[in-house]
Scaffold this active site. Structure first.
Site, PDB file in Angstrom:
ATOM      1  N   HIS A   1     -38.841  24.526 -51.678  1.00 14.07           N
ATOM      2  CA  HIS A   1     -39.828  23.694 -50.985  1.00 14.07           C
ATOM      3  C   HIS A   1     -39.482  23.730 -49.488  1.00 14.07           C
ATOM      4  CE1 HIS A   1     -41.690  19.872 -49.667  1.00 14.07           C
ATOM      5  NE2 HIS A   1     -42.458  19.967 -50.733  1.00 14.07           N
TER       6      HIS A   1
ATOM      7  N   ASP B   1     -31.411  20.526 -54.949  1.00 12.10           N
ATOM      8  CA  ASP B   1     -32.639  19.758 -54.753  1.00 12.10           C
ATOM      9  C   ASP B   1     -33.193  19.404 -56.135  1.00 12.10           C
ATOM     10  OD1 ASP B   1     -35.198  18.847 -54.430  1.00 12.10           O
ATOM     11  OD2 ASP B   1     -35.856  20.465 -53.100  1.00 12.10           O
TER      12      ASP B   1
ATOM     13  N   GLN C   1     -37.750  17.642 -58.418  1.00  9.87           N
ATOM     14  CA  GLN C   1     -38.654  17.818 -59.568  1.00  9.87           C
ATOM     15  C   GLN C   1     -37.945  17.625 -60.909  1.00  9.87           C
ATOM     16  OE1 GLN C   1     -41.811  17.874 -59.482  1.00  9.87           O
ATOM     17  NE2 GLN C   1     -42.188  18.350 -57.337  1.00  9.87           N
TER      18      GLN C   1
ATOM     19  N   LYS D   1     -40.955  10.386 -57.054  1.00 16.49           N
ATOM     20  CA  LYS D   1     -41.190  11.385 -58.109  1.00 16.49           C
ATOM     21  C   LYS D   1     -40.517  10.999 -59.418  1.00 16.49           C
ATOM     22  CE  LYS D   1     -41.453  15.278 -54.876  1.00 16.49           C
ATOM     23  NZ  LYS D   1     -42.851  15.514 -54.569  1.00 16.49           N
TER      24      LYS D   1
ATOM     25  N   CYS E   1     -46.283  23.475 -50.224  1.00 15.42           N
ATOM     26  CA  CYS E   1     -45.095  23.484 -49.353  1.00 15.42           C
ATOM     27  C   CYS E   1     -44.100  24.556 -49.773  1.00 15.42           C
ATOM     28  CB  CYS E   1     -44.408  22.119 -49.289  1.00 15.42           C
ATOM     29  SG  CYS E   1     -45.461  20.825 -48.664  1.00 15.42           S
TER      30      CYS E   1
HETATM   31  N1  7TS Z   1     -38.159  19.435 -52.924  1.00 12.92           N
HETATM   32  C1  7TS Z   1     -38.994  19.657 -53.947  1.00 12.92           C
HETATM   33  C2  7TS Z   1     -38.596  20.586 -55.049  1.00 12.92           C
HETATM   34  C3  7TS Z   1     -40.226  18.996 -53.980  1.00 12.92           C
HETATM   35  O1  7TS Z   1     -41.045  19.215 -55.007  1.00 12.92           O
HETATM   36  C4  7TS Z   1     -40.586  18.113 -52.930  1.00 12.92           C
HETATM   37  C5  7TS Z   1     -41.923  17.451 -52.881  1.00 12.92           C
HETATM   38  C6  7TS Z   1     -39.650  17.895 -51.911  1.00 12.92           C
HETATM   39  C7  7TS Z   1     -38.466  18.584 -51.931  1.00 12.92           C
HETATM   40  C8  7TS Z   1     -39.898  16.920 -50.823  1.00 12.92           C
HETATM   41  O2  7TS Z   1     -39.876  15.631 -51.324  1.00 12.92           O
HETATM   42  P1  7TS Z   1     -40.268  14.379 -50.417  1.00 12.92           P
HETATM   43  O3  7TS Z   1     -40.298  13.224 -51.367  1.00 12.92           O
HETATM   44  O4  7TS Z   1     -39.215  14.244 -49.374  1.00 12.92           O
HETATM   45  O5  7TS Z   1     -41.610  14.700 -49.839  1.00 12.92           O
HETATM   46  N2  7TS Z   1     -42.931  18.170 -53.564  1.00 12.92           N
HETATM   47  C9  7TS Z   1     -44.251  17.938 -53.468  1.00 12.92           C
HETATM   48  C10 7TS Z   1     -45.178  18.663 -54.205  1.00 12.92           C
HETATM   49  O6  7TS Z   1     -44.901  19.540 -54.997  1.00 12.92           O
HETATM   50  N3  7TS Z   1     -46.413  18.240 -53.893  1.00 12.92           N
HETATM   51  O7  7TS Z   1     -46.307  17.241 -52.999  1.00 12.92           O
HETATM   52  C11 7TS Z   1     -44.968  17.051 -52.727  1.00 12.92           C
END
Ligand code: 7TS
Length: 409
Positions: free
Chosen positions: A126, A203, A206, A229, A367
């Site tokens: 990501h 990371d 997910q 999430k 992303c």
């Molecule tokens: N890493 C992964 C694997 C992610 O899926 C996401 C967000 C992030 C980092 C960033 O997380 P945040 O909470 O700091 O934004 N993924 C997604 C997505 O798949 N669609 O919207 C956000």
């Protein structure tokens, strides 16, 4: 013992599903990789905090202050258990995965990186676990190296060992790809990293909601995820770091809460985690996150995974039967995320049309632009499933996709 979850029962825990879509159709939410919906107990916990316990934390003395501190620090203990960390000091609250990665890039890797050094990430990161490292490499004249993947969306780990050398100062890898669903064998990757004494960040954005995380058994150096999430609120997330690293790391934000002593000439800082939590933290968010973890633990991750596995199988078969539909990401081990394209329609058209049927999917690059570049496509439509989804949701998706095919021929 595991029990199949009943998504219809679970849906009742989520007040958002009691409303209909403006089309009059039921809400079919297939975008949980972007953010999960929130069960009533999470909403109640946040309400309850403001109604009964609101005060600032770590300033003790009065009744409400103590309650707020107990709420906040209680969540830290809950997170510690959730990911099996050795100590509560190893749990730092941030505003999410993105902030956690940036904190490690600045506070840890920046201090160790010199010109000519290397940082290794994977081809399916990501942007949140890519750009902080890219910027760091630019600042330090270091090199960003990429673990390649094959057409199925599987990392080519046979190439990793030779990529790693004494120049490699950090590895950062995603557990589950948010655009392809690939579950990476991170325990193997961690072993390869540690065979060469290289610190590694995982990371888990997910995976934290669905997969067992044991930072001690895995022996990872850092692990990051977001509250929103895992059925918790937005604006709170976690950085796990081994205590020895957090001690070594420098803070990047300065102010109240994070100091030991201050004068006009000099200041000294508190220990971790306070050192990294300058300012009044997201206390209501912590209250919600604790309830979210409680909710997951009550359902049981093993039960959750069984449900998602069955659903993924059904969805893959149903989508696979649609003419002209191609699925991107066919790794052997996959989470319940399906990226796809129709021959006839652009991803954004798909998402827009099926939204008229009450079906929510994400369209775009998710992303992960380098993943799109790898396949030579601008975007995909992405279905991401969670505990409240049923086969009926997938049937509605398939029916809605039929109308896309009718429109675009
Ligand atoms: N890493 C992964 C694997 C992610 O899926 C996401 C967000 C992030 C980092 C960033 O997380 P945040 O909470 O700091 O934004 N993924 C997604 C997505 O798949 N669609 O919207 C956000």
């Amino acid at each position: 013992m595991s029990n199949m979850l009943d998504p219809y029962q679970i849906k009742k825990d989520f007040p958002i599903f009691s409303q209909a879509h403006p089309s009059g159709k039921p809400l079919t939410y297939l975008d949980s990789a972007a953010t999960t919906q929130k069960p009533q107990i999470v909403i109640n916990a946040m309400h309850g905090y403001y109604e009964k316990s609101n005060a600032n934390v770590h300033r003790g003395i009065h009744h409400l202050g103590n309650r707020a501190t107990l709420t906040y620090e209680g969540t830290r203990a809950k997170v510690q258990n959730f990911i099996h960390a050795r100590s509560r000091k190893e749990i730092v609250f941030t505003k999410g995965t993105t902030e956690s990665v940036n904190l490690v890039a600045y506070g840890f890797a920046e201090q160790r990186l010199n010109e000519g050094d290397e940082i290794v990430i994977s081809a399916m990161e990501h942007h949140s676990n890519l750009i902080p490292w890219q910027m760091l490499c630019r600042r330090k004249k270091a090199k960003l190296r990429i673990i390649p993947m094959d057409e199925s969306g599987t990392l080519q780990l046979d190439q990793l060992d030779e990529m790693l050398s004494e120049r490699t100062k950090m590895i950062a890898v995603v557990h589950i790809s948010n655009s392809l669903g690939t579950i990476n064998p991170i325990e193997d990757i961690i072993k390869l990293a540690h065979a060469k004494d290289i610190p590694i960040l995982i990371d888990a954005a997910q995976s934290a909601a669905y997969y067992d995380i044991d930072v001690q058994a895995w022996d990872c150096d850092f692990l990051v995820f977001s509250g929103h999430k895992v059925f918790g609120p937005t604006g709170i997330g976690v950085l796990y770091g081994k205590e020895k690293w957090l001690e070594e790391m420098v803070p990047w934000q300065f102010g109240g809460e994070m100091i030991r002593s201050v004068s006009f000439e000099e200041s000294t800082f508190a220990e971790s985690p306070q050192k990294f939590e300058a300012g009044t933290p997201n206390i209501a968010g912590a209250a919600g996150l604790a309830a979210a973890i409680q909710y997951i633990e009550t359902l049981g991750k093993e039960n959750i995974r069984q449900h998602l596995k069955a659903l993924l199988g059904y969805a893959t078969a149903q989508l696979g039967a649609i003419e002209g539909l191609r699925i991107y990401g066919n790794a052997d081990k996959k989470s319940a995320i399906i990226s796809f394209m129709l021959e006839s329609a652009h991803a954004h058209d798909i998402a827009t049309i099926i939204d008229n049927h009450g079906v929510a999917v994400r369209a775009g690059h998710h992303c992960t632009q380098p993943v799109m570049a790898f396949y030579g496509i601008p975007a995909t439509a992405r279905v991401s499933l969670s505990i409240y989804n049923s086969r009926e949701d997938i049937d509605r998706l398939v029916e809605a996709l039929e109308s896309v095919r009718l429109i675009f021929g």
